[in-house]
Design a protein around this motif. Structure first.
Motif, PDB file in Angstrom:
ATOM      1  N   ASN A 353      17.652 -10.928  21.740  1.00  0.00           N
ATOM      2  CA  ASN A 353      17.285 -11.236  23.124  1.00  0.00           C
ATOM      3  C   ASN A 353      16.448 -12.509  23.108  1.00  0.00           C
ATOM      4  O   ASN A 353      16.278 -13.128  22.048  1.00  0.00           O
ATOM      5  CB  ASN A 353      16.537 -10.055  23.764  1.00  0.00           C
ATOM      6  CG  ASN A 353      15.348  -9.607  22.935  1.00  0.00           C
ATOM      7  OD1 ASN A 353      14.410 -10.370  22.716  1.00  0.00           O
ATOM      8  ND2 ASN A 353      15.383  -8.355  22.443  1.00  0.00           N
ATOM      9  N   ARG A 354      15.891 -12.878  24.229  1.00  0.00           N
ATOM     10  CA  ARG A 354      15.156 -14.153  24.300  1.00  0.00           C
ATOM     11  C   ARG A 354      13.867 -14.129  23.480  1.00  0.00           C
ATOM     12  O   ARG A 354      13.268 -15.183  23.222  1.00  0.00           O
ATOM     13  CB  ARG A 354      14.858 -14.510  25.754  1.00  0.00           C
ATOM     14  CG  ARG A 354      13.915 -13.557  26.456  1.00  0.00           C
ATOM     15  CD  ARG A 354      13.766 -13.915  27.922  1.00  0.00           C
ATOM     16  NE  ARG A 354      12.854 -13.031  28.625  1.00  0.00           N
ATOM     17  CZ  ARG A 354      11.551 -13.218  28.708  1.00  0.00           C
ATOM     18  NH1 ARG A 354      10.988 -14.257  28.109  1.00  0.00           N
ATOM     19  NH2 ARG A 354      10.788 -12.377  29.378  1.00  0.00           N
ATOM     20  N   HIS A 355      13.412 -12.951  23.069  1.00  0.00           N
ATOM     21  CA  HIS A 355      12.193 -12.853  22.276  1.00  0.00           C
ATOM     22  C   HIS A 355      12.456 -12.898  20.772  1.00  0.00           C
ATOM     23  O   HIS A 355      11.509 -12.987  19.990  1.00  0.00           O
ATOM     24  CB  HIS A 355      11.460 -11.544  22.599  1.00  0.00           C
ATOM     25  CG  HIS A 355      11.085 -11.391  24.037  1.00  0.00           C
ATOM     26  ND1 HIS A 355      10.036 -12.076  24.611  1.00  0.00           N
ATOM     27  CD2 HIS A 355      11.638 -10.635  25.024  1.00  0.00           C
ATOM     28  CE1 HIS A 355       9.941 -11.742  25.890  1.00  0.00           C
ATOM     29  NE2 HIS A 355      10.900 -10.877  26.165  1.00  0.00           N
ATOM     30  N   THR A 356      13.707 -12.821  20.354  1.00  0.00           N
ATOM     31  CA  THR A 356      14.034 -12.783  18.934  1.00  0.00           C
ATOM     32  C   THR A 356      13.714 -14.127  18.280  1.00  0.00           C
ATOM     33  O   THR A 356      14.000 -15.183  18.839  1.00  0.00           O
ATOM     34  CB  THR A 356      15.518 -12.434  18.731  1.00  0.00           C
ATOM     35  OG1 THR A 356      15.804 -11.217  19.424  1.00  0.00           O
ATOM     36  CG2 THR A 356      15.839 -12.254  17.259  1.00  0.00           C
ATOM     37  N   CYS A 357      13.111 -14.073  17.097  1.00  0.00           N
ATOM     38  CA  CYS A 357      12.727 -15.285  16.362  1.00  0.00           C
ATOM     39  C   CYS A 357      13.519 -15.359  15.053  1.00  0.00           C
ATOM     40  O   CYS A 357      13.966 -14.343  14.520  1.00  0.00           O
ATOM     41  CB  CYS A 357      11.229 -15.278  16.058  1.00  0.00           C
ATOM     42  SG  CYS A 357      10.166 -15.240  17.521  1.00  0.00           S
ATOM     43  N   PHE A 358      13.652 -16.583  14.538  1.00  0.00           N
ATOM     44  CA  PHE A 358      14.377 -16.804  13.287  1.00  0.00           C
ATOM     45  C   PHE A 358      13.497 -17.625  12.350  1.00  0.00           C
ATOM     46  O   PHE A 358      12.822 -18.569  12.781  1.00  0.00           O
ATOM     47  CB  PHE A 358      15.693 -17.527  13.559  1.00  0.00           C
ATOM     48  CG  PHE A 358      16.597 -16.788  14.511  1.00  0.00           C
ATOM     49  CD1 PHE A 358      17.457 -15.821  14.045  1.00  0.00           C
ATOM     50  CD2 PHE A 358      16.554 -17.043  15.874  1.00  0.00           C
ATOM     51  CE1 PHE A 358      18.276 -15.115  14.924  1.00  0.00           C
ATOM     52  CE2 PHE A 358      17.352 -16.349  16.757  1.00  0.00           C
ATOM     53  CZ  PHE A 358      18.233 -15.380  16.276  1.00  0.00           C
ATOM     54  N   TYR A 359      13.516 -17.248  11.053  1.00  0.00           N
ATOM     55  CA  TYR A 359      12.619 -17.858  10.070  1.00  0.00           C
ATOM     56  C   TYR A 359      13.398 -18.340   8.853  1.00  0.00           C
ATOM     57  O   TYR A 359      14.187 -17.577   8.275  1.00  0.00           O
ATOM     58  CB  TYR A 359      11.543 -16.852   9.655  1.00  0.00           C
ATOM     59  CG  TYR A 359      10.641 -16.471  10.794  1.00  0.00           C
ATOM     60  CD1 TYR A 359       9.454 -17.177  11.035  1.00  0.00           C
ATOM     61  CD2 TYR A 359      10.982 -15.452  11.670  1.00  0.00           C
ATOM     62  CE1 TYR A 359       8.635 -16.855  12.098  1.00  0.00           C
ATOM     63  CE2 TYR A 359      10.173 -15.123  12.739  1.00  0.00           C
ATOM     64  CZ  TYR A 359       9.005 -15.824  12.949  1.00  0.00           C
ATOM     65  OH  TYR A 359       8.197 -15.512  14.016  1.00  0.00           O
ATOM     66  N   VAL A 360      13.168 -19.588   8.501  1.00  0.00           N
ATOM     67  CA  VAL A 360      13.715 -20.170   7.278  1.00  0.00           C
ATOM     68  C   VAL A 360      12.541 -20.527   6.385  1.00  0.00           C
ATOM     69  O   VAL A 360      11.609 -21.226   6.817  1.00  0.00           O
ATOM     70  CB  VAL A 360      14.576 -21.423   7.586  1.00  0.00           C
ATOM     71  CG1 VAL A 360      14.982 -22.122   6.288  1.00  0.00           C
ATOM     72  CG2 VAL A 360      15.798 -21.036   8.406  1.00  0.00           C
ATOM     73  N   ASN A 361      12.559 -20.047   5.151  1.00  0.00           N
ATOM     74  CA  ASN A 361      11.422 -20.254   4.235  1.00  0.00           C
ATOM     75  C   ASN A 361      10.121 -19.795   4.857  1.00  0.00           C
ATOM     76  O   ASN A 361       9.082 -20.453   4.738  1.00  0.00           O
ATOM     77  CB  ASN A 361      11.337 -21.722   3.797  1.00  0.00           C
ATOM     78  CG  ASN A 361      12.546 -22.166   3.014  1.00  0.00           C
ATOM     79  OD1 ASN A 361      13.138 -21.392   2.260  1.00  0.00           O
ATOM     80  ND2 ASN A 361      12.961 -23.412   3.202  1.00  0.00           N
ATOM     81  N   GLU A 362      10.170 -18.681   5.559  1.00  0.00           N
ATOM     82  CA  GLU A 362       9.035 -18.000   6.199  1.00  0.00           C
ATOM     83  C   GLU A 362       8.500 -18.717   7.430  1.00  0.00           C
ATOM     84  O   GLU A 362       7.553 -18.238   8.067  1.00  0.00           O
ATOM     85  CB  GLU A 362       7.880 -17.782   5.195  1.00  0.00           C
ATOM     86  CG  GLU A 362       8.284 -17.161   3.880  1.00  0.00           C
ATOM     87  CD  GLU A 362       8.977 -15.822   4.030  1.00  0.00           C
ATOM     88  OE1 GLU A 362       8.638 -15.077   4.944  1.00  0.00           O
ATOM     89  OE2 GLU A 362       9.886 -15.543   3.203  1.00  0.00           O
ATOM     90  N   GLU A 363       9.078 -19.861   7.815  1.00  0.00           N
ATOM     91  CA  GLU A 363       8.574 -20.622   8.960  1.00  0.00           C
ATOM     92  C   GLU A 363       9.535 -20.538  10.138  1.00  0.00           C
ATOM     93  O   GLU A 363      10.765 -20.531   9.961  1.00  0.00           O
ATOM     94  CB  GLU A 363       8.315 -22.074   8.565  1.00  0.00           C
ATOM     95  CG  GLU A 363       7.207 -22.219   7.529  1.00  0.00           C
ATOM     96  CD  GLU A 363       6.849 -23.672   7.256  1.00  0.00           C
ATOM     97  OE1 GLU A 363       7.596 -24.573   7.715  1.00  0.00           O
ATOM     98  OE2 GLU A 363       5.837 -23.904   6.569  1.00  0.00           O
ATOM     99  N   LEU A 364       8.983 -20.524  11.350  1.00  0.00           N
ATOM    100  CA  LEU A 364       9.763 -20.346  12.562  1.00  0.00           C
ATOM    101  C   LEU A 364      10.720 -21.508  12.796  1.00  0.00           C
ATOM    102  O   LEU A 364      10.352 -22.673  12.680  1.00  0.00           O
ATOM    103  CB  LEU A 364       8.808 -20.225  13.760  1.00  0.00           C
ATOM    104  CG  LEU A 364       9.451 -20.070  15.141  1.00  0.00           C
ATOM    105  CD1 LEU A 364      10.172 -18.720  15.254  1.00  0.00           C
ATOM    106  CD2 LEU A 364       8.373 -20.190  16.245  1.00  0.00           C
ATOM    107  N   VAL A 365      11.956 -21.167  13.148  1.00  0.00           N
ATOM    108  CA  VAL A 365      12.952 -22.156  13.555  1.00  0.00           C
ATOM    109  C   VAL A 365      12.847 -22.325  15.063  1.00  0.00           C
ATOM    110  O   VAL A 365      12.963 -21.357  15.813  1.00  0.00           O
ATOM    111  CB  VAL A 365      14.377 -21.705  13.156  1.00  0.00           C
ATOM    112  CG1 VAL A 365      15.416 -22.677  13.707  1.00  0.00           C
ATOM    113  CG2 VAL A 365      14.499 -21.574  11.657  1.00  0.00           C
TER     114      VAL A 365
END
Length: 366
Positions: A353-365
């Motif tokens: 949903n619009r609240h979902t976050c994505f992380y690459v190398n532990e940092e927010l995309v």
């Protein structure tokens, strides 16, 4: 009050060579004049080290500290004009409550009329007016700590007031009241306040800006809303929230996201999609509050095995596992629609949903 500029690092060992040698990794940050800040993180993350560098109790091994553009790196706490409130009460037991509150002002030659007015005002704010003539030695620990808070707040001419976990000895019932009082005092006087704590509730309710620290590094600075909604690092997602953010491994496959052996096509911005595609593997982060029950076999939902469903009163806390080669725990805060769930059931949860976050190398995309 003062604007405080930091450009520093600190190590307790000579010639530090790696990050683990530093109590404080290189930090460049500004505390604005009149702001309310909290330094938040677990024990040993560098919060008190940073506070002591600001106060002058500790000189940083590298870099500088400036108050209103003046370099004060080598100045004493007295020269910096700092008030500091410590974890445990620092008062004079032989004095009355009123004498303790008045001492910082009388020590600086403030006229008696101003001392009386200021002491009365601070005592009223902290509910100490009825105790002004009582000897401090006969008071409980939480009352003594309120005096320490008052001694820190009574001066109007300080550059900043620093609090090092000041509510540790306070009765839990009084903590909420004192946090509210400190907030009121800040709004009325616009003092520069810096508050150290490991308690996220204290930090998020007290401060306008929270500095989240981990292993000597400031990993994110932001408002309570920003830290909750868009954690810049997986550590912040874990640390902020009760329970913390859920993280699931994901991979980019055929123009979408593969997670737990299923393919999903969430609505992503072009920039986020490009970053995830370039990374290949990443983490999907979603708060327990933003997981929703979905219909069985919903193609955009994730199947989970319910481990426990607890009625907390205002919500149901559902703990479940996701099988993706190795079990991962997923916690959801749900409404009464979860009342029928039992251990061993299969439930379907909507993750994207619009609240979902994505992380690459532990940092927010972003």
């Amino acid at each position: 009050m003062a604007r405080i500029d930091l450009d520093l690092a600190h190590a307790y060992v000579a010639n530090p060579q790696k990050d683990e040698d530093y109590a404080l990794l290189p930090l460049h940050f500004t505390f604005e004049d009149g702001g309310a800040y909290a330094l938040l993180g677990p024990s040993g993350c560098g919060k008190t080290t940073l506070l002591n560098c600001i106060s002058g109790l500790l000189r940083p091994s590298q870099g500088t500290i400036s108050f209103d553009g003046k370099d004060v790196t080598g100045d004493s706490p007295q020269a910096r004009n700092i008030a500091q409130v410590f974890q445990f009460p620092v008062i004079y037991d032989t004095m009355t409550v009123g004498e303790n509150l008045a001492f910082p002002l009388r020590n600086r030659g403030v006229p008696a009329a101003q001392v009386k007015e200021r002491v009365g005002r601070v005592a009223e704010m902290l509910d100490l007016s009825a105790s002004l003539d009582r000897r401090a030695s006969g008071l409980a620990a939480d009352a003594k700590q309120k005096i320490s808070l008052g001694r820190g707040l009574v001066r109007q001419d300080v550059s900043a007031i620093l609090f090092d976990e000041p509510l540790t000895v306070i009765d839990p019932h009084l903590k909420w009241q004192l946090r509210r009082k400190l907030k009121e005092i800040h709004h009325e006087f616009r003092l520069t306040l810096i508050y150290v704590t490991h308690d996220q509730t204290e930090a998020l309710t007290f401060a306008d800006q929270v500095v989240v620290m981990s292993r000597g590094k400031a990993v994110q600075v932001g408002s309570a809303d920003a830290l909750f909604e868009r954690p810049a690092h997986t550590f912040v997602g874990h640390f902020i929230g009760s329970p913390g953010m859920n993280f699931l491994p994901g991979q980019w496959r055929d123009g979408g996201i593969e997670m737990a052996g299923r393919r999903y096509a969430p609505d992503l911005s072009p920039d986020v999609a490009a970053r995830l595609q370039a990374a290949g593997s990443f983490k999907v982060g979603v708060r327990p509050e933003y997981l929703k029950l979905a219909a069985g076999n919903d193609p955009q939902a994730l199947p989970v095995r319910v481990e426990r469903a607890q009625d907390i009163g205002t919500y149901w806390l559902v703990s479940s596992t996701v099988d993706h080669g190795e079990a991962a725990t997923l916690r959801a805060r749900l409404g009464t629609e979860a009342a029928h769930l039992r251990a061993g059931d299969t439930a379907w949860l909507s993750v994207f949903n619009r609240h979902t976050c994505f992380y690459v190398n532990e940092e927010l995309v972003q």
